[in-house]
Design an enzyme around this catalytic site. Structure first.
Site, mmCIF file in Angstrom:
data_model
loop_
_atom_site.group_PDB
_atom_site.id
_atom_site.type_symbol
_atom_site.label_atom_id
_atom_site.label_comp_id
_atom_site.label_asym_id
_atom_site.label_seq_id
_atom_site.Cartn_x
_atom_site.Cartn_y
_atom_site.Cartn_z
ATOM 1 N N THR A 181 0.987 -1.390 -0.051
ATOM 2 C CA THR A 181 -0.192 -0.402 -0.181
ATOM 3 C C THR A 181 0.737 1.253 -0.173
ATOM 4 O O THR A 181 -0.024 2.077 0.003
ATOM 5 C CB THR A 181 -0.834 -0.236 1.272
ATOM 6 N N LYS A 182 2.741 1.182 0.132
ATOM 7 C CA LYS A 182 3.242 2.280 -0.242
ATOM 8 C C LYS A 182 3.380 3.132 -1.041
ATOM 9 O O LYS A 182 3.253 2.577 -1.731
ATOM 10 C CB LYS A 182 4.134 1.873 1.014
ATOM 11 N N ASN A 183 3.856 4.404 -1.085
ATOM 12 C CA ASN A 183 4.115 4.771 -2.495
ATOM 13 C C ASN A 183 4.694 4.859 -3.148
ATOM 14 O O ASN A 183 4.700 5.205 -4.055
ATOM 15 C CB ASN A 183 4.657 6.096 -1.242
#
Ligand code: PLP
Length: 387
Positions: A181-183
Protein backbone atom coordinates in the site's frame (compact mmCIF):
# COMPACT_ATOMS: atom_id res chain seq x y z
CA UNK A 1 -14.23 -3.38 -3.98
CA UNK A 2 -15.54 -0.98 -6.58
CA UNK A 3 -13.30 1.78 -5.23
CA UNK A 4 -10.49 0.07 -3.31
CA UNK A 5 -8.79 1.72 -0.36
CA UNK A 6 -5.42 1.34 -2.01
CA UNK A 7 -4.18 0.32 -5.44
CA UNK A 8 -0.52 -0.18 -6.30
CA UNK A 9 0.49 1.63 -9.49
CA UNK A 10 1.96 -1.54 -11.02
CA UNK A 11 0.64 -3.55 -13.95
CA UNK A 12 1.73 -6.80 -15.56
CA UNK A 13 2.80 -4.76 -18.59
CA UNK A 14 4.97 -2.36 -16.56
CA UNK A 15 6.57 -5.13 -14.48
CA UNK A 16 6.98 -7.82 -17.16
CA UNK A 17 10.33 -6.66 -18.64
CA UNK A 18 11.94 -6.37 -15.19
CA UNK A 19 10.46 -9.64 -13.94
CA UNK A 20 11.57 -11.42 -17.11
CA UNK A 21 15.10 -10.24 -16.50
CA UNK A 22 14.97 -11.27 -12.83
CA UNK A 23 13.68 -14.75 -13.69
CA UNK A 24 15.70 -15.40 -16.85
CA UNK A 25 19.07 -14.71 -15.27
CA UNK A 26 18.37 -17.59 -12.91
CA UNK A 27 19.48 -15.86 -9.72
CA UNK A 28 16.13 -14.59 -8.25
CA UNK A 29 17.35 -13.34 -4.88
CA UNK A 30 19.49 -10.27 -4.02
CA UNK A 31 21.52 -9.52 -7.14
CA UNK A 32 21.74 -7.23 -10.15
CA UNK A 33 18.15 -5.95 -10.08
CA UNK A 34 18.38 -5.15 -6.36
CA UNK A 35 21.60 -3.27 -7.11
CA UNK A 36 19.86 -1.30 -9.87
CA UNK A 37 16.84 -0.57 -7.66
CA UNK A 38 19.18 0.55 -4.89
CA UNK A 39 21.04 2.83 -7.32
CA UNK A 40 17.66 4.49 -7.99
CA UNK A 41 16.97 4.78 -4.27
CA UNK A 42 20.38 6.35 -3.66
CA UNK A 43 19.68 8.95 -6.33
CA UNK A 44 16.23 9.63 -4.90
CA UNK A 45 17.48 9.95 -1.31
CA UNK A 46 20.56 11.92 -2.38
CA UNK A 47 22.96 9.66 -0.46
CA UNK A 48 24.93 6.45 -1.00
CA UNK A 49 24.10 5.26 2.51
CA UNK A 50 21.07 3.15 1.59
CA UNK A 51 20.58 -0.55 2.35
CA UNK A 52 17.57 -2.26 0.73
CA UNK A 53 15.84 -4.76 3.04
CA UNK A 54 12.82 -7.07 3.14
CA UNK A 55 10.49 -4.76 5.12
CA UNK A 56 10.32 -1.64 7.24
CA UNK A 57 9.92 -3.93 10.25
CA UNK A 58 13.28 -5.52 9.43
CA UNK A 59 14.74 -2.04 8.92
CA UNK A 60 13.60 -1.05 12.43
CA UNK A 61 15.11 -4.22 13.91
CA UNK A 62 18.42 -3.51 12.21
CA UNK A 63 18.37 0.16 13.24
CA UNK A 64 17.81 -0.82 16.87
CA UNK A 65 20.55 -3.47 16.71
CA UNK A 66 22.98 -0.92 15.22
CA UNK A 67 22.12 1.60 17.96
CA UNK A 68 24.07 -0.40 20.58
CA UNK A 69 21.32 -0.38 23.18
CA UNK A 70 21.32 -2.55 26.29
CA UNK A 71 18.54 -4.85 27.52
CA UNK A 72 16.04 -2.72 29.45
CA UNK A 73 16.98 0.60 27.84
CA UNK A 74 13.89 2.67 27.08
CA UNK A 75 12.77 3.70 23.61
CA UNK A 76 10.00 6.27 23.22
CA UNK A 77 7.36 5.47 20.58
CA UNK A 78 4.15 7.37 19.70
CA UNK A 79 0.86 5.76 20.75
CA UNK A 80 -0.57 6.35 17.26
CA UNK A 81 1.52 4.06 15.08
CA UNK A 82 1.60 0.62 13.52
CA UNK A 83 2.58 -2.23 15.85
CA UNK A 84 5.94 -2.66 14.06
CA UNK A 85 7.33 0.53 15.66
CA UNK A 86 6.55 -0.96 19.08
CA UNK A 87 7.13 -4.70 18.70
CA UNK A 88 10.63 -4.26 17.28
CA UNK A 89 11.63 -2.48 20.50
CA UNK A 90 10.33 -5.41 22.54
CA UNK A 91 11.95 -7.98 20.27
CA UNK A 92 15.29 -6.23 20.82
CA UNK A 93 14.91 -6.74 24.60
CA UNK A 94 14.32 -3.01 25.11
CA UNK A 95 11.48 -1.28 26.94
CA UNK A 96 8.97 0.61 24.78
CA UNK A 97 7.56 3.76 26.39
CA UNK A 98 4.48 5.24 24.74
CA UNK A 99 4.00 8.99 24.32
CA UNK A 100 0.86 10.85 23.25
CA UNK A 101 0.44 12.61 19.91
CA UNK A 102 -0.01 16.26 19.10
CA UNK A 103 -3.78 16.93 18.82
CA UNK A 104 -3.37 18.87 15.57
CA UNK A 105 -0.59 17.13 13.60
CA UNK A 106 -1.34 13.60 14.92
CA UNK A 107 2.43 13.07 15.16
CA UNK A 108 4.42 12.36 18.32
CA UNK A 109 3.97 15.40 20.58
CA UNK A 110 7.36 16.89 21.44
CA UNK A 111 5.97 18.01 24.80
CA UNK A 112 4.79 14.48 25.60
CA UNK A 113 8.13 13.13 24.35
CA UNK A 114 10.15 15.35 26.68
CA UNK A 115 7.90 14.43 29.61
CA UNK A 116 8.63 10.71 29.01
CA UNK A 117 12.42 11.02 28.89
CA UNK A 118 14.01 9.28 31.88
CA UNK A 119 17.60 8.39 32.79
CA UNK A 120 16.97 5.02 31.02
CA UNK A 121 15.77 6.52 27.74
CA UNK A 122 18.25 5.81 24.97
CA UNK A 123 16.32 6.26 21.71
CA UNK A 124 13.26 7.76 20.05
CA UNK A 125 11.30 6.16 17.23
CA UNK A 126 9.36 8.99 15.60
CA UNK A 127 6.76 8.34 12.90
CA UNK A 128 5.88 11.07 10.37
CA UNK A 129 2.24 9.96 10.42
CA UNK A 130 0.51 9.78 7.03
CA UNK A 131 3.60 11.50 5.58
CA UNK A 132 3.40 14.63 7.76
CA UNK A 133 6.96 15.62 8.72
CA UNK A 134 7.65 16.34 12.38
CA UNK A 135 9.38 19.62 13.31
CA UNK A 136 12.71 17.96 12.65
CA UNK A 137 15.14 20.54 14.02
CA UNK A 138 13.28 20.68 17.33
CA UNK A 139 13.13 16.87 17.46
CA UNK A 140 16.84 16.59 16.65
CA UNK A 141 17.65 19.12 19.39
CA UNK A 142 15.75 17.05 21.98
CA UNK A 143 17.58 13.88 20.88
CA UNK A 144 20.97 15.60 21.07
CA UNK A 145 20.28 17.29 24.40
CA UNK A 146 19.54 13.91 26.02
CA UNK A 147 22.06 11.85 24.02
CA UNK A 148 19.35 9.75 22.35
CA UNK A 149 19.47 7.90 19.02
CA UNK A 150 16.86 9.26 16.64
CA UNK A 151 15.24 6.55 14.53
CA UNK A 152 12.57 7.54 12.02
CA UNK A 153 9.89 5.02 11.12
CA UNK A 154 9.48 6.58 7.69
CA UNK A 155 7.03 3.94 6.40
CA UNK A 156 4.73 6.80 5.32
CA UNK A 157 7.40 9.37 4.62
CA UNK A 158 9.30 8.49 1.46
CA UNK A 159 8.77 11.95 -0.06
CA UNK A 160 8.51 13.95 3.19
CA UNK A 161 10.82 16.91 3.66
CA UNK A 162 11.43 19.51 6.32
CA UNK A 163 13.12 22.85 5.82
CA UNK A 164 14.27 21.85 2.35
CA UNK A 165 15.80 18.51 3.38
CA UNK A 166 14.57 14.91 3.16
CA UNK A 167 13.79 13.65 6.65
CA UNK A 168 16.69 11.16 6.78
CA UNK A 169 18.96 14.21 6.90
CA UNK A 170 17.94 14.74 10.55
CA UNK A 171 18.00 11.14 11.85
CA UNK A 172 20.53 8.47 12.81
CA UNK A 173 18.51 5.77 11.06
CA UNK A 174 15.56 6.17 8.69
CA UNK A 175 13.44 3.11 7.96
CA UNK A 176 11.26 2.94 4.83
CA UNK A 177 8.52 0.51 3.78
CA UNK A 178 7.79 -0.72 0.28
CA UNK A 179 4.76 -2.72 1.40
CA UNK A 180 1.92 -3.11 -1.12
CA UNK A 181 0.00 0.00 0.00
CA UNK A 182 2.99 2.32 0.25
CA UNK A 183 3.88 5.21 -2.11
CA UNK A 184 6.62 3.03 -3.63
CA UNK A 185 6.00 -0.70 -3.50
CA UNK A 186 7.95 -3.88 -4.10
CA UNK A 187 5.00 -5.92 -2.67
CA UNK A 188 7.09 -6.44 0.47
CA UNK A 189 10.30 -4.55 1.02
CA UNK A 190 12.02 -1.65 2.68
CA UNK A 191 15.23 0.31 3.05
CA UNK A 192 17.41 1.92 5.69
CA UNK A 193 19.20 5.21 5.27
CA UNK A 194 21.96 5.79 7.81
CA UNK A 195 25.23 7.65 8.38
CA UNK A 196 28.44 6.73 6.55
CA UNK A 197 29.84 5.47 9.85
CA UNK A 198 26.95 3.00 10.32
CA UNK A 199 26.68 1.91 6.70
CA UNK A 200 28.83 -1.24 6.66
CA UNK A 201 27.37 -2.44 9.92
CA UNK A 202 23.79 -1.94 8.72
CA UNK A 203 24.59 -3.75 5.46
CA UNK A 204 26.11 -6.69 7.33
CA UNK A 205 23.24 -6.81 9.87
CA UNK A 206 20.74 -7.08 6.99
CA UNK A 207 22.30 -10.43 6.00
CA UNK A 208 23.26 -12.56 9.01
CA UNK A 209 26.09 -10.18 9.96
CA UNK A 210 28.07 -11.48 6.96
CA UNK A 211 31.16 -9.68 5.82
CA UNK A 212 30.29 -10.32 2.13
CA UNK A 213 26.90 -10.83 0.49
CA UNK A 214 26.24 -14.02 -1.50
CA UNK A 215 25.89 -12.11 -4.76
CA UNK A 216 29.42 -10.73 -4.36
CA UNK A 217 30.80 -14.20 -3.58
CA UNK A 218 29.06 -16.00 -6.45
CA UNK A 219 29.79 -13.31 -9.00
CA UNK A 220 33.52 -13.85 -8.97
CA UNK A 221 34.55 -12.95 -5.41
CA UNK A 222 36.18 -15.19 -2.84
CA UNK A 223 34.11 -18.03 -1.28
CA UNK A 224 35.24 -17.07 2.19
CA UNK A 225 33.15 -14.87 4.49
CA UNK A 226 33.16 -13.94 8.14
CA UNK A 227 30.26 -13.36 10.57
CA UNK A 228 30.92 -10.01 12.21
CA UNK A 229 28.01 -10.14 14.69
CA UNK A 230 24.58 -11.72 15.07
CA UNK A 231 22.42 -10.36 12.27
CA UNK A 232 19.10 -10.76 10.49
CA UNK A 233 17.90 -12.42 7.28
CA UNK A 234 16.41 -9.30 5.77
CA UNK A 235 17.71 -8.95 2.22
CA UNK A 236 15.48 -7.67 -0.59
CA UNK A 237 15.17 -10.06 -3.54
CA UNK A 238 15.56 -9.33 -7.25
CA UNK A 239 11.91 -10.36 -7.81
CA UNK A 240 10.77 -7.63 -5.40
CA UNK A 241 13.28 -5.13 -6.77
CA UNK A 242 11.86 -5.80 -10.26
CA UNK A 243 8.47 -4.51 -9.08
CA UNK A 244 10.10 -1.47 -7.47
CA UNK A 245 12.00 -0.65 -10.65
CA UNK A 246 8.66 0.02 -12.42
CA UNK A 247 7.99 3.06 -10.22
CA UNK A 248 11.26 4.93 -9.69
CA UNK A 249 10.65 7.28 -12.62
CA UNK A 250 7.08 8.10 -11.51
CA UNK A 251 7.76 8.99 -7.87
CA UNK A 252 7.69 12.77 -8.29
CA UNK A 253 4.63 12.82 -10.55
CA UNK A 254 2.70 10.44 -8.28
CA UNK A 255 3.64 12.47 -5.22
CA UNK A 256 2.27 15.61 -6.90
CA UNK A 257 -0.93 13.75 -7.78
CA UNK A 258 -1.37 12.51 -4.22
CA UNK A 259 -1.04 16.08 -2.92
CA UNK A 260 -3.59 17.32 -5.49
CA UNK A 261 -6.06 14.63 -4.43
CA UNK A 262 -5.52 15.55 -0.77
CA UNK A 263 -6.29 19.20 -1.56
CA UNK A 264 -9.45 18.10 -3.43
CA UNK A 265 -10.58 16.08 -0.37
CA UNK A 266 -10.02 19.03 1.94
CA UNK A 267 -11.92 21.33 -0.38
CA UNK A 268 -14.77 18.87 -0.96
CA UNK A 269 -15.21 18.12 2.74
CA UNK A 270 -14.78 21.69 3.99
CA UNK A 271 -17.43 22.93 6.42
CA UNK A 272 -18.30 19.48 7.81
CA UNK A 273 -17.63 18.68 11.48
CA UNK A 274 -14.51 16.75 10.55
CA UNK A 275 -10.94 17.26 11.62
CA UNK A 276 -8.04 17.17 9.18
CA UNK A 277 -4.36 16.69 9.88
CA UNK A 278 -2.53 19.99 10.44
CA UNK A 279 0.98 20.44 9.07
CA UNK A 280 3.76 20.67 11.63
CA UNK A 281 5.07 24.14 12.38
CA UNK A 282 7.54 25.12 9.67
CA UNK A 283 6.30 22.53 7.15
CA UNK A 284 4.70 23.38 3.82
CA UNK A 285 2.11 21.36 1.92
CA UNK A 286 4.64 19.87 -0.47
CA UNK A 287 6.70 18.63 2.53
CA UNK A 288 3.91 16.09 3.19
CA UNK A 289 4.39 12.72 1.49
CA UNK A 290 0.64 12.39 0.84
CA UNK A 291 0.66 8.76 1.88
CA UNK A 292 -2.66 8.71 3.75
CA UNK A 293 -5.63 11.04 3.86
CA UNK A 294 -7.03 10.66 7.37
CA UNK A 295 -9.99 12.45 8.86
CA UNK A 296 -11.39 12.34 12.36
CA UNK A 297 -15.12 12.76 12.87
CA UNK A 298 -15.46 15.30 15.63
CA UNK A 299 -17.05 14.17 18.87
CA UNK A 300 -20.63 15.47 18.83
CA UNK A 301 -20.71 15.68 15.01
CA UNK A 302 -24.11 14.00 14.97
CA UNK A 303 -22.79 10.93 13.20
CA UNK A 304 -19.90 8.61 13.96
CA UNK A 305 -17.16 7.30 11.73
CA UNK A 306 -18.98 3.93 11.91
CA UNK A 307 -21.94 5.59 10.10
CA UNK A 308 -19.60 6.68 7.32
CA UNK A 309 -18.01 3.21 7.24
CA UNK A 310 -21.46 1.65 6.82
CA UNK A 311 -22.21 3.93 3.84
CA UNK A 312 -18.84 3.04 2.31
CA UNK A 313 -19.44 -0.70 2.74
CA UNK A 314 -22.88 -0.38 1.16
CA UNK A 315 -21.33 1.23 -1.92
CA UNK A 316 -18.30 -1.06 -1.98
CA UNK A 317 -15.80 1.68 -1.19
CA UNK A 318 -12.67 0.73 0.75
CA UNK A 319 -11.51 2.49 3.93
CA UNK A 320 -9.11 1.90 6.79
CA UNK A 321 -8.23 3.24 10.24
CA UNK A 322 -4.73 4.43 11.06
CA UNK A 323 -4.12 3.43 13.71
CA UNK A 324 -5.69 1.44 16.50
CA UNK A 325 -3.65 2.95 19.37
CA UNK A 326 -0.93 0.61 20.61
CA UNK A 327 -2.31 0.60 24.18
CA UNK A 328 -5.68 -0.75 22.92
CA UNK A 329 -4.30 -4.19 21.98
CA UNK A 330 -4.97 -6.93 24.53
CA UNK A 331 -1.49 -8.44 24.16
CA UNK A 332 0.11 -5.06 24.82
CA UNK A 333 -2.25 -4.10 27.66
CA UNK A 334 -1.72 -7.43 29.44
CA UNK A 335 2.03 -6.98 29.41
CA UNK A 336 2.48 -3.24 29.90
CA UNK A 337 -0.72 -2.05 31.58
CA UNK A 338 -0.64 1.34 29.85
CA UNK A 339 -3.30 3.70 31.13
CA UNK A 340 -5.40 4.94 28.16
CA UNK A 341 -6.05 8.17 30.11
CA UNK A 342 -2.36 9.03 29.56
CA UNK A 343 -2.99 9.46 25.83
CA UNK A 344 -5.94 11.87 25.52
CA UNK A 345 -4.96 13.27 22.09
CA UNK A 346 -4.50 9.78 20.62
CA UNK A 347 -7.86 8.64 22.05
CA UNK A 348 -9.63 11.76 20.81
CA UNK A 349 -8.24 11.35 17.28
CA UNK A 350 -8.91 7.60 17.22
CA UNK A 351 -12.58 7.75 18.24
CA UNK A 352 -13.36 9.43 14.90
CA UNK A 353 -10.42 8.26 12.76
CA UNK A 354 -11.05 7.13 9.21
CA UNK A 355 -8.63 6.90 6.28
CA UNK A 356 -10.07 7.53 2.81
CA UNK A 357 -8.88 6.02 -0.49
CA UNK A 358 -5.79 7.84 -1.78
CA UNK A 359 -3.58 6.70 -4.65
CA UNK A 360 -2.37 8.32 -7.86
CA UNK A 361 -4.79 6.39 -10.09
CA UNK A 362 -7.85 7.30 -7.98
CA UNK A 363 -10.09 9.09 -10.50
CA UNK A 364 -11.60 12.46 -9.69
CA UNK A 365 -15.04 10.95 -10.42
CA UNK A 366 -14.43 8.25 -7.78
CA UNK A 367 -13.15 10.85 -5.33
CA UNK A 368 -16.18 13.08 -5.97
CA UNK A 369 -18.42 10.10 -5.25
CA UNK A 370 -16.65 9.52 -1.92
CA UNK A 371 -16.94 13.21 -0.99
CA UNK A 372 -20.64 13.31 -1.98
CA UNK A 373 -21.33 10.16 0.05
CA UNK A 374 -19.78 11.65 3.20
CA UNK A 375 -21.61 14.94 2.69
CA UNK A 376 -24.91 13.12 2.19
CA UNK A 377 -24.37 11.22 5.46
CA UNK A 378 -24.13 14.53 7.32
CA UNK A 379 -27.04 16.04 5.37
CA UNK A 380 -29.26 13.13 6.46
CA UNK A 381 -28.67 14.19 10.08
CA UNK A 382 -29.62 17.78 9.33
CA UNK A 383 -32.82 16.64 7.58
CA UNK A 384 -33.68 14.22 10.42
CA UNK A 385 -33.11 16.99 12.98
CA UNK A 386 -35.22 19.47 10.98
CA UNK A 387 -38.05 16.95 10.84
C1 PLP B 1 4.10 3.39 10.53
C2 PLP B 1 4.46 2.02 10.01
N1 PLP B 1 5.60 1.46 10.44
C3 PLP B 1 6.01 0.26 10.02
C4 PLP B 1 5.26 -0.46 9.11
C5 PLP B 1 5.72 -1.82 8.72
O1 PLP B 1 6.13 -1.86 7.39
P1 PLP B 1 6.49 -3.25 6.71
O2 PLP B 1 5.21 -3.93 6.38
O3 PLP B 1 7.27 -2.86 5.48
O4 PLP B 1 7.32 -4.01 7.67
C6 PLP B 1 4.07 0.08 8.62
C7 PLP B 1 3.28 -0.70 7.67
O5 PLP B 1 2.20 -0.45 7.29
C8 PLP B 1 3.66 1.35 9.08
O6 PLP B 1 2.53 1.91 8.66
Amino acid sequence: MRIPFSRAPVTFESAAPFLKEALDNGWLTTGPLTERFNAGLKKYFGTDNVVPVSSCTAALQIALAASDLKRGDEVIVPANTFIASFETVELAGLTPVLADIDPATWNLSLTALEAKISPWTKAIIAVPFAGNPLPMQALRRIAEKHGLKLILDNAHALESRYDGEPLHHYADFSCYSFYATKNLTTAEGGAIVCSTADMERVRALSLHGMSRAAWNRYSGGSWRYDILETGFKANLTDIHAAIGLTQLHTLDAYHTRRLELMARYRQGLAGLPLRFQALSEGATESDHAGHLFCISVADGAGITREDIMASFSEKSIGFSVHFIPIYEFSGVAAKHGFNPADFPATADYFQGALSLPLYPTLSEAAQDEIIALIRSRFEKIVVTRAE
